[in-house]
Design a protein around this motif. Sequence first.
Motif, PDB file in Angstrom:
ATOM      1  N   THR A  71       9.063   2.294  64.959  1.00 44.37           N
ATOM      2  CA  THR A  71       9.236   1.259  63.890  1.00 44.37           C
ATOM      3  C   THR A  71       9.659   2.238  62.721  1.00 44.37           C
ATOM      4  N   GLY A  72       8.860   3.196  62.701  1.00 45.54           N
ATOM      5  CA  GLY A  72       8.994   4.205  61.325  1.00 45.54           C
ATOM      6  C   GLY A  72       8.518   3.701  59.924  1.00 45.54           C
ATOM      7  N   LYS A  73       7.847   2.600  59.924  1.00 47.35           N
ATOM      8  CA  LYS A  73       7.498   1.842  58.871  1.00 47.35           C
ATOM      9  C   LYS A  73       6.785   2.666  57.748  1.00 47.35           C
ATOM     10  N   PRO A  74       5.919   3.755  57.921  1.00 46.19           N
ATOM     11  CA  PRO A  74       5.493   4.351  56.892  1.00 46.19           C
ATOM     12  C   PRO A  74       6.584   5.298  56.273  1.00 46.19           C
ATOM     13  N   PHE A  75       7.329   5.807  56.864  1.00 45.79           N
ATOM     14  CA  PHE A  75       8.668   6.671  56.510  1.00 45.79           C
ATOM     15  C   PHE A  75       9.270   5.728  55.738  1.00 45.79           C
ATOM     16  N   ILE A  76       9.851   4.662  56.311  1.00 40.33           N
ATOM     17  CA  ILE A  76      10.759   3.744  55.527  1.00 40.33           C
ATOM     18  C   ILE A  76      10.245   3.521  54.277  1.00 40.33           C
TER      19      ILE A  76
END
Length: 119
Positions: A71-76
């Motif tokens: 998901t990569g949500k923190p990066f996004i």
Amino acid sequence: MAEIRVPAHIQTYVTAIGIEKTVQFLLAFGGSYVYLSENPQDRSPVALAIGAAAARKLAQQIGAGGFRCPTGKPFIAAHLKYNKGFTINAIARQLHTTDVTVRAWLKAGESTQLDLFGT
């Protein structure tokens, strides 16, 4: 653009197709099973989302075949905040999470940065 930390599990995507296309890809496919082809058809979901050339580069970098996309949500969240100027609330709406979670991700990202100059 601000310099944000790219997590190791996302770096391969950024190397292949850049930050903007990586964010597009993760928003479209994060958390789901996705198939990459080195010769994507025009109707391929990946080619439709990020373009055939980027889909081809991604398949060459990662390898063709199916896999579960992170998901990569923190990066996004960091990208949207520091590179795009989104508000905390706008990021929370985009990532379908709470403003509290977005603040925690951003704070955690800031605390993992090394202080190289001792200021």
